[in-house]
Write an enzyme that holds these catalytic residues in place. Structure first.
Site, PDB file in Angstrom:
ATOM      1  CB  CYS A 179      -1.643   4.844   4.569  1.00 35.65           C
ATOM      2  SG  CYS A 179      -3.372   4.003   2.980  1.00 35.65           S
ATOM      3  CB  SER A 180      -1.155   1.183   6.462  1.00 37.90           C
ATOM      4  OG  SER A 180      -1.680   1.436   7.417  1.00 37.90           O
ATOM      5  CB  CYS A 181      -5.105  -0.233   2.139  1.00 38.89           C
ATOM      6  SG  CYS A 181      -5.669   1.537   2.160  1.00 38.89           S
TER       7      CYS A 181
ATOM      8  CB  CYS B  99      -0.743   0.226   1.126  1.00 40.18           C
ATOM      9  SG  CYS B  99      -2.317   1.357   1.122  1.00 40.18           S
TER      10      CYS B  99
END
Length: 215
Positions: free
Chosen positions: A118-120, A115
């Site tokens: 972000c950190s999906c 990702c």
């Protein structure tokens, strides 16, 4: 006469601090201690929630999905066509799986999920994301030099195998279906699920053979 060796002192200082928790860990611990002191949280309840997300809500759920795909070709086809609908039979729908897409590793293709913004992450089937998945270095390098990143995870991809990088977003999150190892065709779903790791469902592990796992 006592001598002062600045290099030795610096080395000792550096060694001591290498074993200290990170600043973020210390802040989290301080906040937790404050909330416990004020009676706002129960430490036992906190431990239970962390354990449940790590072991039950976590990657074990995704492993069950992969094991079913290995055992049942019809389920794998459904998973690749519409992963969100396919996992409904497990009751695993939740945060991050509303727009889930499954991608399959084969002898010719290796998939890697990142990702970049972000950190999906599909929390409800993979649990808590690892720290490295959220790091700026992984998010940047996985796209630019995926083979080098995989090599650092101990995964050497032959030049004949295509590496596909999937950029996860809030609208689309990914689950890698690892390639089923040889010699486990007669195994039960429960046994197969034990072979599947969180990293293999992100794409930073490829070989899931029982002999490698035992090693």
């Amino acid at each position: 006469m006592t001598s002062f060796d600045s290099r030795r002192i610096s080395s000792i200082h550096h060694d001591l601090h290498q074993h200290l928790p990170s600043e973020s860990v210390l802040r989290t611990k301080a906040l937790e201690s404050l909330l416990v002191e004020k009676g706002l949280i129960d430490p036992a309840a906190m431990d239970a929630w962390i354990e449940m997300y790590r072991d039950e809500i976590g990657p074990k759920r995704g492993a069950k999905v992969v094991a079913r795909a290995w055992r049942e070709p019809s389920f794998k086809r459904a998973l690749l066509e519409n992963a969100t609908a396919a996992i409904e039979q497990f009751g695993f729908a939740g945060h991050g799986t509303g727009h889930l897409q499954a991608v399959e590793n084969t002898s010719e293709i290796h998939n890697l999920v990142v990702c970049t913004l972000c950190s999906c992450y599909p929390f409800s089937i993979l649990g808590i994301p690892p720290a490295w998945y959220k790091s700026n270095e992984y998010r940047a390098r996985a796209v630019r030099e995926p083979r080098a990143v995989l090599s650092e995870f101990g995964v050497e991809i032959p030049p004949t195998v295509e590496v596909r990088v999937w950029d996860s977003t809030s609208e689309r999150r990914y689950l890698v279906i690892p390639q089923q190892p040889n010699g486990v065709e007669s195994w039960s779903e429960e046994q197969l699920a034990e072979l599947v790791s969180r990293n293999s469902m992100i794409g930073t592990q490829r070989d899931l053979s029982p002999t490698r796992r035992a090693a």
